[in-house]
Every structure is written in C-alpha cells, then in structure tokens.
Enzyme design. Structure first.
Site, PDB file in Angstrom:
ATOM      1  N   ASP A 221       0.860  -1.182   0.000  1.00 13.96           N
ATOM      2  CA  ASP A 221       0.000   0.000   0.000  1.00 13.96           C
ATOM      3  C   ASP A 221       0.896   1.231   0.000  1.00 13.96           C
ATOM      4  O   ASP A 221       2.004   1.205   0.545  1.00 13.96           O
ATOM      5  CB  ASP A 221      -0.906   0.011   1.231  1.00 13.96           C
ATOM      6  CG  ASP A 221      -1.978  -1.070   1.183  1.00 13.96           C
ATOM      7  OD1 ASP A 221      -2.468  -1.371   0.081  1.00 13.96           O
ATOM      8  OD2 ASP A 221      -2.324  -1.597   2.251  1.00 13.96           O
TER       9      ASP A 221
ATOM     10  N   ASP B  67      -7.120  -1.264  -4.630  1.00 11.97           N
ATOM     11  CA  ASP B  67      -8.183  -0.922  -3.684  1.00 11.97           C
ATOM     12  C   ASP B  67      -9.126   0.135  -4.267  1.00 11.97           C
ATOM     13  O   ASP B  67     -10.346   0.056  -4.099  1.00 11.97           O
ATOM     14  CB  ASP B  67      -7.584  -0.411  -2.372  1.00 11.97           C
ATOM     15  CG  ASP B  67      -6.717  -1.446  -1.676  1.00 11.97           C
ATOM     16  OD1 ASP B  67      -6.954  -2.656  -1.858  1.00 11.97           O
ATOM     17  OD2 ASP B  67      -5.789  -1.036  -0.951  1.00 11.97           O
TER      18      ASP B  67
END
Length: 156
Positions: free
Chosen positions: A120, A138
């Site tokens: 991330d 995401d």
C-alpha cells in the site's frame, strides 16, 4: 462493444496500473518510509498489509490470513466471472464495475501470492488522522463496487 472485451480491457488496465505503481514503490522507497506530497493532506508511503482492506486481520500473530485471502479472492474471481456471464450487454455500469473489481482483485492476489502481503502506498490524512493506506487495486475495487451499486439502482 462486447461485455467480455470491455471488462477485460478495464481489468487489464487496472492490473497494469496497480502492479506498475506497486513495483515503483517497492523499488524506490524503503519499507515503512513516507514522502510528503501535499503537506497536511497526502503522503506517498511504503507499507505492507497482510490482512484485508483497512488493515482487517493485519496482525503478525496471525499466520493463516494469506491463505485465507488467497482462497477468498479465488472464490470472488469465480463469482465475478459468473456475474459477468449473466450481465446484460447494455448494462455498462455492471460490466465496468466487474472489470474494475476483477483487475483490483487480481492485483492484490498477485501481491499475496508473490510477497505474502499487499503493498500500500497512498496515505491521505488531516492533522494526525490518517485514513488507512491503500493502493490502485483498492481504488478499483471501490470504484467497481460503486458502479455495480449504480447499476443495481439504475435497473431497479
């Protein structure tokens, strides 16, 4: 445009963007570091997540979450395929949504299989309140879910 072609294009573009950005972060940033982009609002970070969205089950004392999320993702990919098969050609929101979810799911699945965790790197915050870091996959999954909700209400 054929629904499989459209969903395929969306998923491939999503997957490529996701993987290219994650590779760049892994190669250019040291793990657990941060680069300020917009002070007080947005950082690029290099963090990893062994759990699911928003850090769900992202704990070092749990060792089974990788296999669990790999299996869940594979099941979800099958469900996406079935939904795409049953989607009407004219329902572009559903087809686009499925394409985004497909690309995002595969992007995070690749990370789980290759690295046993998901990279991330997008960190939005205000003051000391940080939204959980996330990635392109995401974003695509959320956009896809939104498009499918729009499709549902549009066709109701």
């Amino acid at each position: 445009m054929n629904k499989y072609f459209l969903a395929g294009i969306i998923s491939v573009v999503t997957l490529v963007l996701d993987q290219v950005t994650k590779i760049a972060v892994r190669e250019k940033m040291v793990l657990w570091t941060s680069e300020t982009v917009i002070p007080g609002f947005f950082n690029l970070v290099h963090v990893v997540n062994k759990g699911a969205a928003f850090g769900f089950l992202n704990r070092a004392d749990i060792t089974w979450q990788r296999n669990f999320f790999v299996v869940v993702t594979i099941i979800a990919l099958g469900a996406i395929g079935m939904l795409l098969k049953s989607a009407e050609e004219k329902d572009k929101f559903q087809i686009l949504g499925l394409g985004f979810v497909l690309g995002g799911a595969i992007g995070n699945l690749i990370d789980r299989i290759l690295y046993h965790q998901v990279t991330d790197f997008l960190d939005f915050y205000y003051g000391s309140h940080h939204y959980p870091a996330f990635n392109v996959a995401d974003i695509a999954i959320c956009l896809g879910a939104f498009a499918m909700i729009v499709s549902f209400y549009k066709n109701k």
